[in-house]
Design an enzyme around this catalytic site. Structure first.
Site, short mmCIF file in Angstrom:
data_model
loop_
_atom_site.label_atom_id
_atom_site.label_comp_id
_atom_site.label_asym_id
_atom_site.label_seq_id
_atom_site.Cartn_x
_atom_site.Cartn_y
_atom_site.Cartn_z
N LYS A 140 -5.06 -0.58 -10.82
CA LYS A 140 -6.18 0.30 -10.44
C LYS A 140 -7.26 0.37 -11.50
O LYS A 140 -8.42 0.64 -11.20
CB LYS A 140 -5.66 1.70 -10.11
CG LYS A 140 -4.88 1.74 -8.82
CD LYS A 140 -4.76 3.14 -8.27
CE LYS A 140 -4.10 3.12 -6.91
NZ LYS A 140 -3.97 4.43 -6.30
N LYS A 188 -0.28 -5.37 -0.44
CA LYS A 188 0.30 -4.24 0.28
C LYS A 188 -0.75 -3.55 1.13
O LYS A 188 -1.92 -3.46 0.72
CB LYS A 188 0.88 -3.30 -0.79
CG LYS A 188 0.98 -1.85 -0.48
CD LYS A 188 1.45 -1.09 -1.70
CE LYS A 188 0.38 -0.11 -2.17
NZ LYS A 188 0.54 1.27 -1.76
N LYS A 226 -4.31 2.54 1.68
CA LYS A 226 -5.40 3.41 2.15
C LYS A 226 -6.70 3.13 1.43
O LYS A 226 -7.77 3.27 1.97
CB LYS A 226 -5.07 4.88 1.85
CG LYS A 226 -3.93 5.45 2.59
CD LYS A 226 -4.09 6.97 2.58
CE LYS A 226 -2.79 7.64 2.19
NZ LYS A 226 -2.67 7.78 0.73
N1 AQP Z 1 2.16 -0.72 2.45
C1 AQP Z 1 3.12 0.18 2.35
N2 AQP Z 1 4.35 -0.08 2.84
C2 AQP Z 1 5.34 0.85 2.74
N3 AQP Z 1 5.17 2.07 2.16
C3 AQP Z 1 3.96 2.37 1.67
N4 AQP Z 1 3.47 3.46 1.06
C4 AQP Z 1 2.16 3.25 0.75
N5 AQP Z 1 1.79 2.03 1.16
C5 AQP Z 1 2.88 1.45 1.73
C6 AQP Z 1 4.22 4.68 0.79
O1 AQP Z 1 3.50 5.75 1.39
C7 AQP Z 1 3.68 6.93 0.59
C8 AQP Z 1 2.32 7.55 0.31
O2 AQP Z 1 1.63 6.72 -0.63
P1 AQP Z 1 0.14 6.84 -1.09
O3 AQP Z 1 -0.41 8.18 -0.77
O4 AQP Z 1 0.04 6.36 -2.51
O5 AQP Z 1 -0.50 5.81 -0.09
P2 AQP Z 1 -1.24 4.42 -0.33
O6 AQP Z 1 -1.58 3.85 0.99
O7 AQP Z 1 -0.45 3.58 -1.26
O8 AQP Z 1 -2.52 5.03 -0.96
P3 AQP Z 1 -3.57 4.41 -1.89
O9 AQP Z 1 -4.44 5.55 -2.33
O10 AQP Z 1 -4.20 3.27 -1.22
O11 AQP Z 1 -2.73 3.93 -3.10
P4 AQP Z 1 -2.59 2.44 -3.60
O12 AQP Z 1 -3.92 2.08 -4.11
O13 AQP Z 1 -1.52 2.58 -4.62
O14 AQP Z 1 -2.17 1.60 -2.44
C9 AQP Z 1 4.42 6.50 -0.66
O15 AQP Z 1 5.79 6.82 -0.53
C10 AQP Z 1 4.26 5.00 -0.69
O16 AQP Z 1 5.34 4.35 -1.32
#
Ligand code: AQP
Length: 334
Positions: free
Chosen positions: A116, A198, A201
């Protein structure tokens, strides 16, 4: 008197960005499944959303919307404690104390910080660096045994165990060391437009995610435009990362094994397979979207439920903090 012997679970989700099927299959689905067997605490971690540049009005909207999304997914405030992180100030207080126990070196090793910060380690906010400590405080505060999360959180859970263990050793047994509860299937759903990344969001690529509240025509469009691999066979294999990802989404959405789908689509091409997947996702997400719309029509009700959750969470958090303050040696207020 009956003793409460249920294990406690805690998990959180950032409010910013609409929840997607990766969040659902990797985490939220298991939050819902854990509600009866365990004493569940689920948190909208709004303070975590301050670690990257944010828009205040959007943060307010997104926090309430995330509450509605979680309720629509089946998180039941009658069986779990659902609340907003900043409504329980003990999260921030414990994060400060734990930041004095955590070490620079262990935070520097966090892969998510490296990703990040994109190498700009001098100019990013300090919060992005220390946010795994806030995350440790979130979980340790409730003395949770299990943390139902996706694979991306494994390293952060290891860190919170290390920090909790160090506190326990230095100042006396206080925290339960939590375990990551990572599902066998769905722990890492990949982006539709790039199976090496992955689904996320914050990716800012609408075609990469299926959001839980996407309308049916949008879901169909996104699934049809998902990338596939060379060849024509609908089969999960290491050299077919895109099709493998779509197969595992299909299997999770319909609740069937991947092998059954490989058999079902053994004579089909990618086009037919994707059309069927879109249909299954539309069906699976329709009740969530419908319930979300109802809840958003009366946001006051969601806000009231979140306030009740914060009260219940505060009571537990205060018990832990009384112990933490005493062990830390902070003078009690008369
Ligand atoms: N792709 C995914 N597959 C499985 N589990 C996932 N999680 C997130 N992405 C995946 C799980 O969802 C929960 C909430 O995580 P978050 O709020 O960090 O969501 P995110 O989509 O990962 O959000 P961001 O802001 O976009 O973060 P980054 O940039 O890290 O991807 C968690 O239990 C997570 O494991």
């Amino acid at each position: 008197m009956t003793l409460n012997t249920r294990k406690r679970v805690f998990s959180g989700i950032q409010p910013t960005g609409e929840a997607h099927i990766g969040n659902f299959f990797g985490a939220i689905r298991n939050w819902v499944a854990n509600q009866d067997e365990h004493e569940a605490f689920y948190c909208i971690v709004d303070l975590h959303s301050l670690t990257l540049p944010w828009d205040p009005a959007e943060l307010t909207r997104a926090t309430l919307a995330k509450g509605a999304e979680l309720l629509a997914c089946g998180v039941d405030p009658g069986r779990s404690v659902l609340f907003v992180q900043s409504h329980v100030p003990a999260h921030s207080e414990l994060a400060w104390i734990l930041s004095c126990v955590a070490r620079m070196g262990e935070l520097r090793r966090m892969v998510q910080f490296k990703e990040k910060s994109k190498g700009e380690t001098e100019s990013v906010g300090v919060g992005l660096f220390t946010y795994p400590v806030l995350q440790a405080a979130d979980v340790l505060l409730y003395r949770a045994h299990g943390v139902p999360v996706g694979e991306d959180q494994r390293q952060h859970i290891e860190l919170m165990r290390d920090i909790g263990q160090r506190f326990n050793t230095l100042l006396g047994e206080t925290f339960v060391l939590p375990e990551a509860w990572i599902p066998a299937a769905g722990a890492r759903i990949m982006a539709l437009d790039d199976p090496t990344q992955k689904m996320s969001k914050s990716a800012d690529r609408p075609a990469s995610v299926v959001q839980l509240v996407d309308p049916p025509d949008v879901i169909v469009k996104k699934v049809k435009s998902a990338v596939t691999d060379s060849g024509r066979e609908v089969r999960a294999a290491d050299d077919k990362p895109a099709v493998s990802n779509l197969l595992s989404i299909f299997a999770l959405a319909e609740g069937v094994p991947v092998a059954e789908l490989e058999e079902r689509f053994s004579t089909s091409g990618y086009g037919d397979f994707k059309a069927a997947l879109a249909e299954v996702l539309v069906q699976r997400l329709a009740p969530i979207r419908e319930r979300y719309r109802e809840l958003m029509a009366d946001p006051g009700e969601t806000q009231r439920l979140l306030a009740t959750g914060a009260e219940a969470a505060s009571a537990i958090a205060e018990e832990t903090m009384a112990d933490v303050r005493a062990k830390t040696g902070l003078l009690p207020r008369l």
